[in-house]
Design a protein around this motif. Structure first.
Motif, short mmCIF file in Angstrom:
data_model
loop_
_atom_site.label_atom_id
_atom_site.label_comp_id
_atom_site.label_asym_id
_atom_site.label_seq_id
_atom_site.Cartn_x
_atom_site.Cartn_y
_atom_site.Cartn_z
N SER A 1 47.47 35.56 43.10
CA SER A 1 46.94 35.09 41.83
C SER A 1 47.12 33.59 41.75
CB SER A 1 47.65 35.76 40.65
OG SER A 1 47.50 37.16 40.70
N ARG B 111 43.59 41.23 46.00
CA ARG B 111 44.53 42.24 46.45
C ARG B 111 44.35 42.50 47.94
NH1 ARG B 111 45.01 47.02 41.83
NH2 ARG B 111 45.91 45.69 40.19
N ALA C 214 42.06 37.60 40.81
CA ALA C 214 43.15 37.84 41.76
C ALA C 214 42.57 38.51 43.00
CB ALA C 214 44.23 38.71 41.14
N GLN D 8 49.24 41.17 45.80
CA GLN D 8 48.19 40.52 45.01
C GLN D 8 48.43 39.02 44.93
OE1 GLN D 8 46.44 42.28 41.32
NE2 GLN D 8 47.44 40.56 40.31
N TYR E 10 49.96 47.27 47.98
CA TYR E 10 49.23 46.02 48.18
C TYR E 10 50.07 44.82 47.75
CZ TYR E 10 48.46 46.36 43.12
OH TYR E 10 48.65 46.46 41.77
#
Length: 257
Positions: free
Chosen positions: A121, A191, A189, A119, A117
């Protein structure tokens, strides 16, 4: 098995083989004669256009097999490298934006890439957590979202599911779909599945950076709205095309709470 029975069975097998040999010989002679007749008959020739289409189909089939084989050989390392390359270009582009204000804002977007994945943020700081003003709707209540408005919906699509705060799904009579998801980036976050995608590209929509991913016959367009500290995601069936999914994101407006 008794000797007599074994000999009888071997005799039957040999006799059957002799009969089939004669049949095969006659059938071969018939097919050879037919082949010669077809070769001498101009009306029996395969049209050139059909021959080209058949050869093109064969080439596409084997090219597809070769591509799949090549992709398997590259393994997870190269698949991850492709994702890293896209994300690296994304970060390079945003980090060196001309506007100083824009450059400060993009430094608060971090992307973590793994084999499975990517992510997103958002590290909210002073000057990046405010809500963008919009003259389109000042009461803070959209039709499908509390603090956002979907300004363009493809013809024929109607709402089939909605959580008025974060998620809305649309479908048409053909079973095609798209959904819009908007969630806060404060303290959280997002994903995104980027393992072995069909394609992945970095994008910029309405000044918001993100990724466009095609995988498993589905399109995913994800952007990070740093000014409003939000993640905006549009997922769609492949029949809608990547351009359509991007247009939906382009027409999403955020307004005050």
């Amino acid at each position: 098995m008794k000797k007599h029975e074994r000999l009888l069975e071997e005799y039957e097998d040999a006799y059957f083989a002799l009969l089939m040999e004669e049949v095969a010989k006659k059938e071969g002679e018939r097919l050879e004669a037919l082949n010669e007749a077809l070769q001498s008959d101009p009306e029996a020739a395969v049209p050139e256009s059909l021959d080209r289409r058949c050869m093109e189909t064969i080439r596409r089939h084997f090219a597809h097999q070769q591509r799949r084989s090549a992709l398997r050989r590259t393994g997870k390392v190269l698949r991850l490298a492709a994702v890293l390359m896209a994300v690296t270009v994304l970060l390079f582009t945003t980090a060196f934006a001309v506007s100083e204000e824009f450059r400060v804002a993009t430094l608060n977007l971090m992307l973590t890439v793994t084999e499975e994945y990517t992510q997103f943020s958002i590290n909210a700081s002073e000057g990046t957590g405010g809500i963008k003003k919009s003259a389109s709707n000042t009461d803070g209540k959209g039709e499908y979202f509390q603090n956002a408005e979907i300004g363009w919906i493809p013809e024929g699509f109607v709402c089939s599911e909605s959580n008025h705060d974060t998620y809305t799904r649309f479908e048409n009579d053909l079973g095609e779909f798209f959904y819009v998801s908007i969630c806060s980036g404060e303290g959280g976050a997002l994903r995104v599945d980027t393992e072995n995608p069909d394609s992945i590209e970095n994008i910029s929509i309405n000044g918001n950076e993100g990724l466009c991913i095609v995988k498993n016959d589905e399109i995913g367009v994800i952007t990070a709205d740093l000014e409003n500290c939000l993640y905006i995601e549009v997922g769609a069936s492949l029949a809608l095309t990547v351009d359509t999914a991007k247009k939906i994101v382009e027409n999403i407006s955020i307004f005050p709470q």
